[in-house]
Design a protein around this motif. Structure first.
Motif, PDB file in Angstrom:
ATOM      1  N   SER A 257       0.813  -1.223   0.000  1.00  0.00           N
ATOM      2  CA  SER A 257       0.000   0.000   0.000  1.00  0.00           C
ATOM      3  C   SER A 257       0.846   1.272   0.000  1.00  0.00           C
ATOM      4  CB  SER A 257      -0.974   0.015   1.184  1.00  0.00           C
ATOM      5  OG  SER A 257      -0.272   0.057   2.412  1.00  0.00           O
ATOM      6  N   ASN A 258       1.979   1.257   0.714  1.00  0.00           N
ATOM      7  CA  ASN A 258       2.735   2.496   0.915  1.00  0.00           C
ATOM      8  C   ASN A 258       3.276   3.156  -0.354  1.00  0.00           C
ATOM      9  OD1 ASN A 258       3.668   4.413   2.998  1.00  0.00           O
ATOM     10  ND2 ASN A 258       5.682   3.819   2.243  1.00  0.00           N
ATOM     11  N   PRO A 259       3.932   2.418  -1.292  1.00  0.00           N
ATOM     12  CA  PRO A 259       4.411   3.094  -2.513  1.00  0.00           C
ATOM     13  C   PRO A 259       3.257   3.687  -3.334  1.00  0.00           C
ATOM     14  CG  PRO A 259       5.339   0.889  -2.341  1.00  0.00           C
ATOM     15  CD  PRO A 259       4.295   0.997  -1.278  1.00  0.00           C
ATOM     16  N   ASN A 260       2.102   3.038  -3.291  1.00  0.00           N
ATOM     17  CA  ASN A 260       0.953   3.514  -4.077  1.00  0.00           C
ATOM     18  C   ASN A 260       0.305   4.747  -3.465  1.00  0.00           C
ATOM     19  OD1 ASN A 260       0.654   1.492  -6.323  1.00  0.00           O
ATOM     20  ND2 ASN A 260       0.705   0.119  -4.582  1.00  0.00           N
ATOM     21  N   THR A 261       0.169   4.776  -2.134  1.00  0.00           N
ATOM     22  CA  THR A 261      -0.399   5.983  -1.502  1.00  0.00           C
ATOM     23  C   THR A 261       0.564   7.158  -1.686  1.00  0.00           C
ATOM     24  OG1 THR A 261       0.484   5.310   0.661  1.00  0.00           O
ATOM     25  CG2 THR A 261      -1.835   4.820   0.226  1.00  0.00           C
ATOM     26  N   ALA A 262       1.876   6.901  -1.588  1.00  0.00           N
ATOM     27  CA  ALA A 262       2.868   7.972  -1.792  1.00  0.00           C
ATOM     28  C   ALA A 262       2.801   8.502  -3.222  1.00  0.00           C
ATOM     29  CB  ALA A 262       4.271   7.456  -1.481  1.00  0.00           C
ATOM     30  N   GLY A 263       2.706   7.584  -4.197  1.00  0.00           N
ATOM     31  CA  GLY A 263       2.632   7.985  -5.610  1.00  0.00           C
ATOM     32  C   GLY A 263       1.409   8.819  -5.922  1.00  0.00           C
ATOM     33  N   LEU A 264       0.245   8.388  -5.414  1.00  0.00           N
ATOM     34  CA  LEU A 264      -1.005   9.115  -5.683  1.00  0.00           C
ATOM     35  C   LEU A 264      -1.086  10.430  -4.893  1.00  0.00           C
ATOM     36  CD1 LEU A 264      -3.576   6.181  -5.901  1.00  0.00           C
ATOM     37  CD2 LEU A 264      -2.888   7.695  -7.753  1.00  0.00           C
ATOM     38  N   THR A 265      -0.435  10.485  -3.735  1.00  0.00           N
ATOM     39  CA  THR A 265      -0.384  11.730  -2.955  1.00  0.00           C
ATOM     40  C   THR A 265       0.385  12.798  -3.731  1.00  0.00           C
ATOM     41  OG1 THR A 265      -0.420  10.509  -0.858  1.00  0.00           O
ATOM     42  CG2 THR A 265       0.368  12.772  -0.765  1.00  0.00           C
ATOM     43  N   MET A 266       1.502  12.382  -4.332  1.00  0.00           N
ATOM     44  CA  MET A 266       2.390  13.336  -5.027  1.00  0.00           C
ATOM     45  C   MET A 266       1.948  13.640  -6.459  1.00  0.00           C
ATOM     46  SD  MET A 266       4.684  14.294  -2.940  1.00  0.00           S
ATOM     47  CE  MET A 266       5.809  15.083  -4.075  1.00  0.00           C
ATOM     48  N   ALA A 267       1.134  12.771  -7.058  1.00  0.00           N
ATOM     49  CA  ALA A 267       0.791  12.890  -8.486  1.00  0.00           C
ATOM     50  C   ALA A 267       0.249  14.255  -8.932  1.00  0.00           C
ATOM     51  CB  ALA A 267      -0.184  11.775  -8.881  1.00  0.00           C
ATOM     52  N   PRO A 268      -0.616  14.948  -8.158  1.00  0.00           N
ATOM     53  CA  PRO A 268      -1.164  16.216  -8.660  1.00  0.00           C
ATOM     54  C   PRO A 268      -0.190  17.397  -8.628  1.00  0.00           C
ATOM     55  CG  PRO A 268      -2.546  15.278  -6.911  1.00  0.00           C
ATOM     56  CD  PRO A 268      -1.245  14.585  -6.886  1.00  0.00           C
ATOM     57  N   PHE A 269       1.031  17.204  -8.081  1.00  0.00           N
ATOM     58  CA  PHE A 269       1.879  18.375  -7.811  1.00  0.00           C
ATOM     59  C   PHE A 269       3.122  18.445  -8.691  1.00  0.00           C
ATOM     60  CE2 PHE A 269      -0.449  17.310  -3.958  1.00  0.00           C
ATOM     61  CZ  PHE A 269      -1.116  18.497  -3.732  1.00  0.00           C
ATOM     62  N   ALA A 270       2.970  19.072  -9.852  1.00  0.00           N
ATOM     63  CA  ALA A 270       4.131  19.361 -10.681  1.00  0.00           C
ATOM     64  C   ALA A 270       4.826  20.613 -10.124  1.00  0.00           C
ATOM     65  CB  ALA A 270       3.711  19.575 -12.125  1.00  0.00           C
ATOM     66  N   LYS A 271       4.036  21.594  -9.657  1.00  0.00           N
ATOM     67  CA  LYS A 271       4.580  22.879  -9.195  1.00  0.00           C
ATOM     68  C   LYS A 271       5.016  22.830  -7.727  1.00  0.00           C
ATOM     69  CE  LYS A 271       3.724  27.855  -9.498  1.00  0.00           C
ATOM     70  NZ  LYS A 271       3.851  28.425  -8.176  1.00  0.00           N
ATOM     71  N   ASN A 272       4.189  22.312  -6.860  1.00  0.00           N
ATOM     72  CA  ASN A 272       4.470  22.350  -5.418  1.00  0.00           C
ATOM     73  C   ASN A 272       4.958  21.019  -4.863  1.00  0.00           C
ATOM     74  OD1 ASN A 272       3.867  25.013  -5.062  1.00  0.00           O
ATOM     75  ND2 ASN A 272       1.739  24.692  -4.478  1.00  0.00           N
ATOM     76  N   ALA A 273       5.740  20.286  -5.674  1.00  0.00           N
ATOM     77  CA  ALA A 273       6.169  18.949  -5.243  1.00  0.00           C
ATOM     78  C   ALA A 273       6.967  18.981  -3.943  1.00  0.00           C
ATOM     79  CB  ALA A 273       6.989  18.275  -6.344  1.00  0.00           C
ATOM     80  N   GLY A 274       7.810  20.006  -3.764  1.00  0.00           N
ATOM     81  CA  GLY A 274       8.619  20.113  -2.540  1.00  0.00           C
ATOM     82  C   GLY A 274       7.744  20.269  -1.307  1.00  0.00           C
ATOM     83  N   SER A 275       6.783  21.199  -1.378  1.00  0.00           N
ATOM     84  CA  SER A 275       5.877  21.431  -0.248  1.00  0.00           C
ATOM     85  C   SER A 275       5.002  20.207   0.018  1.00  0.00           C
ATOM     86  CB  SER A 275       4.990  22.654  -0.519  1.00  0.00           C
ATOM     87  OG  SER A 275       5.778  23.809  -0.614  1.00  0.00           O
ATOM     88  N   ALA A 276       4.517  19.576  -1.074  1.00  0.00           N
ATOM     89  CA  ALA A 276       3.667  18.384  -0.932  1.00  0.00           C
ATOM     90  C   ALA A 276       4.448  17.240  -0.290  1.00  0.00           C
ATOM     91  CB  ALA A 276       3.119  17.961  -2.290  1.00  0.00           C
TER      92      ALA A 276
END
Length: 409
Positions: A322-341
Motif C-alpha cells: 500500500s505504501n508506494p501507491n499511496t505515496a505515488g497518488l499523494t504526489m501525483a497532482p503536484f508538478a509545481k508544489n512537489a517540494g511542499s507536498a
C-alpha cells in the motif's frame, strides 16, 4: 532515459533516502556506552532519539518551501553540510545535553536528503513510473533497518560508539558528492514562491486542500503508523515477553524487513496488471482481516513467538504494497508544489508515527495485545479515510499508461 542513467538516479536517490534510517538505527546498540561515557542514564540517552524525531518533523516542513524556492540542489547541499558538521560534533561531545541538541541539528540536516529525494522522484520520472520508483526506494528503506543496527553493533563493540558517528559523517560526505555530481538540476528555482511565514502556511493549506492529497496522504500515513508501532514495540515483544537475546532479535528484525522489501518489489510487478487505487484498496482489506485475526488470537492468549512473527510478517507485507501507491497518488497532482507536498506528506507520516510509538510506550508492557489493538485501529481508520476521502476527489490525477499525468473525472 537510458537504463544506466535510470540505475544511477535510483542509487543516488536511494542513498538520500537511507541516510535518515541509518542515523536513527545505527547508534542504538551504543546506548549503554554513550550513557557510561557521558555520565548519564540510558533513559536520558534515549531522549536523543526523541530530539532526532522532532528534528525530522520540523525539517520536513522547513525544506519543502526551500526546495521549491531555490531548486533542489542548493538546499540539499546546505542540509547535508549541516548533517556532516553535526555528526562530527557528536564524535567529540562531552555531555548529554549537547548530544541531545546535536542529534536535533543532525536530524534537521538529514531531512534535506529525505524531502529532496521524494520531490526529485516527481521531477525526474513520468507519473506512471512514480509508484515503481517508490518501490525501489522502499527496497533501500527496507534494507536500512536490516543493516544499520547490525553494523552499528559490530562497530560499537570493536571501536566504540564514537566511530558510529564518524561513519555517519563519511556517509554524509559521500552522499553530498554523489548528489552534487550525479543528480541533474531537476527543478528551476521559482522566485514567485515567498519564504515569509504567511505565504508558506497558505501554500501548505493549498496543498492540504487538494482532495487527492489529503485522501492518500492520510490513508498512507495512518496505515504506515502500524510500522512505527511494530518498530517501537518489537524490543518489548521479543526481548521482554518472548525472552529472545539481542542477536536473535536482530535476526528477527532482519527477517521482518524481508517481508516489507519483498512485497514492495512485488508491487512493481502487480502494477503492470492493476491500478494503484486497486492495490491500496485490496492491501487494506487484507490488512484489516489479518489484524482482526491477530487481535482475536492475542486476546485469547493463543500467540507464541512463531505465531507472532508470522502475523507481523503478513501485516508488514500489506504495508509494503500500500505504501508506494499511496505515496505515488499523494504526489501525483503536484508538478509545481512537489517540494511542499513532499514535506507535508513526510510531516504527517512522521507525526502520526510518533503518536503511535508514543502509545506503545504507554500501553505495551507485558502483553502483545495492546500493540495489536493499535495496529487494528490504524488499519481500520485508514480504510475508512480512504473510502470517505475518495468521494471528494472530482479531478483525479491517475497513474496511467501514457507518460504524463492524466486528469480523470
Amino acid at each position: 532515459m537510458t537504463t544506466k542513467k535510470y540505475i544511477k538516479l535510483i542509487l543516488i536517490l536511494g542513498s538520500l533516502t537511507a541516510l535518515g534510517p541509518f542515523s536513527i538505527d545505527m547508534y542504538l546498540p551504543g546506548f549503554s556506552g554513550i550513557a557510561k561515557d557521558l555520565n548519564t542514564s540510558v533513559a536520558k540517552v534515549s531522549m536523543s532519539l526523541s530530539s532526532y524525531f522532532i528534528g525530522i518533523s520540523a525539517g520536513q516542513l522547513l525544506y519543502g518551501p526551500l526546495l521549491d524556492r531555490f531548486g533542489r540542489k542548493k538546499p540539499l547541499f546546505i542540509g547535508l553540510m549541516v548533517y556532516i558538521l553535526a555528526s562530527l560534533g557528536c564524535v567529540y561531545v562531552t555531555n548529554i545535553d549537547s548530544f541531545i541538541l546535536l542529534r536535533f541539528v543532525q536530524a534537521v540536516g538529514s531531512c534535506a536528503a529525505t524531502v529532496a529525494s521524494v520531490a526529485m522522484v516527481r521531477d525526474l520520472f513520468p507519473v506512471k513510473d512514480i509508484p515503481k520508483v517508490f518501490s525501489l526506494l522502499m527496497l533501500v528503506l527496507g534494507l536500512s533497518p536490516m543493516l544499520a543496527p547490525t553494523i552499528g553493533g559490530y562497530v560499537t563493540e570493536d571501536y566504540g560508539w564514537h566511530m558510529v558517528f564518524l561513519i555517519l559523517m563519511f556517509m554524509g560526505i559521500g552522499i553530498l558528492i554523489a548528489s552534487q555530481i550525479g543528480l541533474p538540476n531537476s527543478y528551476k528555482p521559482d522566485t514567485s514562491i515567498s519564504l515569509k511565514p504567511k505565504p508558506i502556511i497558505s501554500n501548505f493549506i493549498k496543498v492540504l486542500k487538494e482532495p487527492q492529497f489529503y485522501t492518500y496522504a492520510f490513508t498512507g500515513s495512518i496505515a504506515f503508523s502500524g510500522l512505527f508501532t511494530y518498530v517501537a514495540a518489537s524490543p518489548i515483544i521479543f526481548m521482554d515477553i518472548y525472552h529472545v537475546d539481542a542477536k536473535t532479535y536482530g535476526w528477527i528484525f532482519a527477517f521482518m524487513s524481508i517481508s516489507f522489501i519483498g512485497s514492495s518489489q512485488l508491487n512493481s510487478l502487480l502494477l503492470k496488471k492493476f491500478s494503484s487505487e486497486q492495490m491500496i484498496f485490496s492491501a487494506l482489506i487484507v490488512q484489516s482481516v489479518i489484524t482482526i485475526i491477530f487481535l482475536i488470537l492475542s486476546l485469547n492468549n493463543l500467540l507464541g513467538l512463531y505465531e507472532t512473527i508470522g502475523m507481523l510478517f503478513l501485516f508488514l507485507a500489506c504495508l509494503g504494497i500500500s505504501n508506494p501507491n499511496t505515496a505515488g497518488l499523494t504526489m501525483a497532482p503536484f508538478a509545481k508544489n512537489a517540494g511542499s507536498a513532499s514535506a507535508l506528506m513526510g510531516a504527517i507520516q512522521l507525526g502520526l508515527g510518533a503518536l503511535a510509538s508514543f502509545a506503545v510506550g504507554i500501553f505495551v508492557k507485558d502483553s502483545v495485545a495492546p500493540m495489536v489493538v493499535i495496529m487494528t485501529a490504524t488499519t481500520i481508520i485508514a480504510f475508512i479515510v480512504l473510502n470517505v476521502g475518495k468521494r471528494f476527489i472530482t479531478q483525479k490525477v491517475e497513474i496511467a499508461a501514457g507518460d504524463d499525468a492524466v486528469i480523470g473525472h
